[in-house]
Design a protein around this motif. Structure first.
Motif: not given
Length: 147
Positions: A24-26, A31-33, A111-115, A118-123
């Motif tokens: 759910q957080r992912h 959606l935000a990033e 999209l790659r830098p945005r993805v 997401v990885e940076r934010i989640l971890t």
């Protein structure tokens, strides 16, 4: 009535609950990033088609771990949106081979830098070593053929 902390503590003992909450957080961060139009599964399809252009629809579905009807819908949507093109498989006329369009390649690069974000934010609260261990542990939860 039990305290909210007690409820939360009870839920943290169940792996499925934690996986669901992490997912759910992912989704929220995605959606935000990244995009409300391109899902993480569509993004994964773009990456796979970039790495292995000309895979057939079944192979793409296998790599994404989705069933036949889901991959058919996903491919149809991505074709409609101009991200991929589908043509008859020269080896098996019952199958389609898939390629990124120019728009799909452009979308992937955007999209790659945005993805990555997401990885940076989640971890962000994990060390590099913990990130590797988390991926290893999550992979261990998957059936043998996927891990």
């Amino acid at each position: 009535m039990p305290k909210k902390e007690d409820d939360r503590g009870a839920l943290t003992k169940y792996t499925g609950s934690l996986v669901r909450r992490a997912q759910q957080r992912h989704v929220a961060v995605w959606l935000a990033e990244v995009s409300a139009e391109i899902t993480s599964v569509q993004y994964a399809a773009l990456e796979i088609l970039h790495e292995t252009p000309g895979v057939n629809q079944r192979q793409l579905g296998d790599q994404l771990d989705v069933d036949r009807s889901t991959i058919a819908d996903l491919v149809a949507r991505m074709v409609r949106n101009g991200l991929i093109e589908r043509s008859d498989d020269p080896v098996d006329k019952r199958s389609y081979v898939l390629f990124l369009t120019g728009a799909g390649k452009k979308q992937l690069l955007m999209l790659r830098p945005r993805v990555d974000e997401v990885e940076r934010i989640l971890t962000t609260r994990l060390t590099s070593k913990e990130c590797v261990e988390l991926r290893r542990l999550l992979s261990a939860l998957l059936p043998e053929s996927e891990g």
